[in-house]
Design an enzyme around this catalytic site. Structure first.
Site, PDB file in Angstrom:
ATOM      1  N   PRO A 126      52.321  23.031  60.383  1.00  0.00           N
ATOM      2  CA  PRO A 126      52.501  24.489  60.435  1.00  0.00           C
ATOM      3  C   PRO A 126      51.432  25.255  61.205  1.00  0.00           C
ATOM      4  O   PRO A 126      51.569  26.456  61.403  1.00  0.00           O
ATOM      5  CB  PRO A 126      52.490  24.880  58.955  1.00  0.00           C
ATOM      6  CG  PRO A 126      51.647  23.845  58.291  1.00  0.00           C
ATOM      7  CD  PRO A 126      51.898  22.569  59.037  1.00  0.00           C
ATOM      8  N   GLY A 127      50.336  24.576  61.624  1.00  0.00           N
ATOM      9  CA  GLY A 127      49.437  25.290  62.522  1.00  0.00           C
ATOM     10  C   GLY A 127      47.968  25.328  62.141  1.00  0.00           C
ATOM     11  O   GLY A 127      47.217  26.147  62.680  1.00  0.00           O
ATOM     12  N   ASP A 182      48.238  15.327  66.080  1.00  0.00           N
ATOM     13  CA  ASP A 182      48.291  15.022  64.646  1.00  0.00           C
ATOM     14  C   ASP A 182      49.750  14.716  64.263  1.00  0.00           C
ATOM     15  O   ASP A 182      50.161  14.937  63.122  1.00  0.00           O
ATOM     16  CB  ASP A 182      47.751  16.244  63.869  1.00  0.00           C
ATOM     17  CG  ASP A 182      47.374  15.931  62.423  1.00  0.00           C
ATOM     18  OD1 ASP A 182      47.089  14.762  62.110  1.00  0.00           O
ATOM     19  OD2 ASP A 182      47.365  16.870  61.599  1.00  0.00           O
ATOM     20  N   LYS A 211      47.996   7.584  61.880  1.00  0.00           N
ATOM     21  CA  LYS A 211      48.465   7.634  60.487  1.00  0.00           C
ATOM     22  C   LYS A 211      49.070   6.296  60.087  1.00  0.00           C
ATOM     23  O   LYS A 211      49.782   5.678  60.880  1.00  0.00           O
ATOM     24  CB  LYS A 211      49.498   8.744  60.339  1.00  0.00           C
ATOM     25  CG  LYS A 211      48.882  10.133  60.580  1.00  0.00           C
ATOM     26  CD  LYS A 211      49.940  11.194  60.694  1.00  0.00           C
ATOM     27  CE  LYS A 211      49.361  12.514  61.155  1.00  0.00           C
ATOM     28  NZ  LYS A 211      48.689  13.268  60.118  1.00  0.00           N
TER      29      LYS A 211
HETATM   30  C1  LIG Z   1      50.488  16.258  59.529  1.00  0.00           C
HETATM   31  S1  LIG Z   1      51.629  17.335  60.245  1.00  0.00           S
HETATM   32  C2  LIG Z   1      50.605  18.183  61.410  1.00  0.00           C
HETATM   33  C3  LIG Z   1      49.713  19.210  60.787  1.00  0.00           C
HETATM   34  C4  LIG Z   1      49.061  20.086  61.818  1.00  0.00           C
HETATM   35  N1  LIG Z   1      48.076  19.378  62.622  1.00  0.00           N
HETATM   36  C5  LIG Z   1      48.368  21.263  61.191  1.00  0.00           C
HETATM   37  O1  LIG Z   1      47.151  21.374  61.318  1.00  0.00           O
HETATM   38  O2  LIG Z   1      49.055  22.098  60.571  1.00  0.00           O
HETATM   39  C6  LIG Z   1      52.549  16.278  61.284  1.00  0.00           C
HETATM   40  C7  LIG Z   1      53.509  17.000  62.185  1.00  0.00           C
HETATM   41  O3  LIG Z   1      54.068  16.061  63.106  1.00  0.00           O
HETATM   42  C8  LIG Z   1      55.298  16.631  63.476  1.00  0.00           C
HETATM   43  N2  LIG Z   1      56.093  15.665  64.245  1.00  0.00           N
HETATM   44  C9  LIG Z   1      56.687  14.524  63.847  1.00  0.00           C
HETATM   45  N3  LIG Z   1      57.307  13.925  64.898  1.00  0.00           N
HETATM   46  C10 LIG Z   1      57.074  14.719  65.962  1.00  0.00           C
HETATM   47  C11 LIG Z   1      57.437  14.652  67.343  1.00  0.00           C
HETATM   48  N4  LIG Z   1      58.158  13.640  67.817  1.00  0.00           N
HETATM   49  N5  LIG Z   1      57.033  15.630  68.165  1.00  0.00           N
HETATM   50  C12 LIG Z   1      56.296  16.670  67.702  1.00  0.00           C
HETATM   51  N6  LIG Z   1      55.930  16.792  66.420  1.00  0.00           N
HETATM   52  C13 LIG Z   1      56.316  15.832  65.566  1.00  0.00           C
HETATM   53  C14 LIG Z   1      55.917  17.054  62.160  1.00  0.00           C
HETATM   54  O4  LIG Z   1      56.952  17.991  62.376  1.00  0.00           O
HETATM   55  C15 LIG Z   1      54.690  17.646  61.459  1.00  0.00           C
HETATM   56  O5  LIG Z   1      54.646  19.046  61.647  1.00  0.00           O
END
Ligand SMILES: C[S@@+](CC[C@H](N)C(=O)[O-])C[C@H]1O[C@@H](n2cnc3c(N)ncnc32)[C@H](O)[C@@H]1O
Length: 259
Positions: A126-127, A182, A211
């Site tokens: 979410p950011g 991430d 991860k």
């Molecule tokens: C751990 S969260 C990221 C949290 C973010 N760094 C923050 O600080 O709010 C992982 C994110 O990876 C995204 N995600 C998964 N597969 C993805 C893809 N192929 N391309 C872009 N985002 C992806 C998910 O939607 C999720 O929002």
């Protein structure tokens, strides 16, 4: 391992090695507390304000494993008590707590984006990371399949692209100074993504999270670690994951971070 006959001996032995020692309570608690009181005071609960300069003095950890034996390590891999940095948290602005691991990564790197820098934030929603980069004054291109938190999407200097991080072609994007990633994905897929960016030669500063699900596959971890200059760390704020730092600074030898 230091054998001691008295608390005074323990105090002398530790001070002879260096000044700063953080106690890790394990055993012989009453005796350990007496020894701790004799040593220079080290606060294990200090809260740091980001951004901060990395403390320059070494920080050791010690414990009593029984009344006669100190187990001590004069240099941790990070100059914080037991390697753990605790920040003054912001409970209002960021949309989640992911910002803490980025604060920690940038603190250890000793270098971060600033005004005039363009950052690509992959897997941004979410950011939390986008919020950190924006706070530092950078312009951020945030990419995620899921939407950014409304408050983050509205920030000036934040451009959101709702698409897959794997669909971004480095040479079709405007020049970026940093790539942050991430994305929740398998490390093998992340490795290919990083390789694509490295092979493009279009960016030299990377902060990526690897991860894991269940037992980590150490073969892929070794592949990341074999990239020249790559530093893989398990941060205090990492869960079942590792953080990769790769910038011209991490290529410098010697660099304080352990391989
Ligand atoms: C751990 S969260 C990221 C949290 C973010 N760094 C923050 O600080 O709010 C992982 C994110 O990876 C995204 N995600 C998964 N597969 C993805 C893809 N192929 N391309 C872009 N985002 C992806 C998910 O939607 C999720 O929002």
């Amino acid at each position: 391992m230091i054998e001691i006959g008295s608390i005074g001996e323990g105090n002398k032995a530790l001070r002879a090695i260096q000044r700063n020692w953080a106690h890790y309570p394990v055993a012989a608690h009453g005796r350990a507390r007496l020894l701790e009181e004799k040593l220079p005071r080290v606060s294990t609960s200090k809260l740091w304000e980001f951004p901060l300069e990395l403390p320059s003095s070494p920080m050791g950890s010690w414990c009593l494993i029984d009344k006669q034996h100190i187990l001590a390590s004069p240099h941790g891999s990070r100059p914080f008590p037991h390697g753990e940095v605790h920040f003054i948290e912001d409970h209002m602005s960021p949309p989640n707590r992911a910002y803490l691991k980025l604060w920690e990564a940038l603190t250890l790197l000793g270098h971060w984006p600033g005004p005039g820098d363009v950052c690509l934030d992959l897997g941004a929603s979410p950011g939390g990371w986008t919020w950190v980069l924006h706070q530092l004054g950078a312009r951020v291109i945030s990419v995620d399949k899921a939407p950014l938190h409304e408050r983050i999407a509205q920030l000036d200097r934040v451009e959101f692209r709702q698409e897959s991080a794997f669909a971004i072609e480095p040479d079709l994007l405007e020049p970026v100074d940093w790539v942050f990633c991430d994305v929740a994905c398998y490390p093998e897929r992340l490795f290919k993504l990083l390789r694509r960016w490295l092979d493009s030669g279009l960016c030299t500063q990377f902060v990526f999270t690897l991860k894991f699900q269940g037992q980590p596959d150490y073969a892929i971890v070794d592949e990341f670690a074999a990239i020249p200059g790559a530093r893989l760390l398990h941060l205090h704020h990492n869960k079942h994951e590792l953080t990769l730092l790769l910038t011209p600074r991490t290529l410098l030898a010697p660099f304080f971070l352990p391989k």
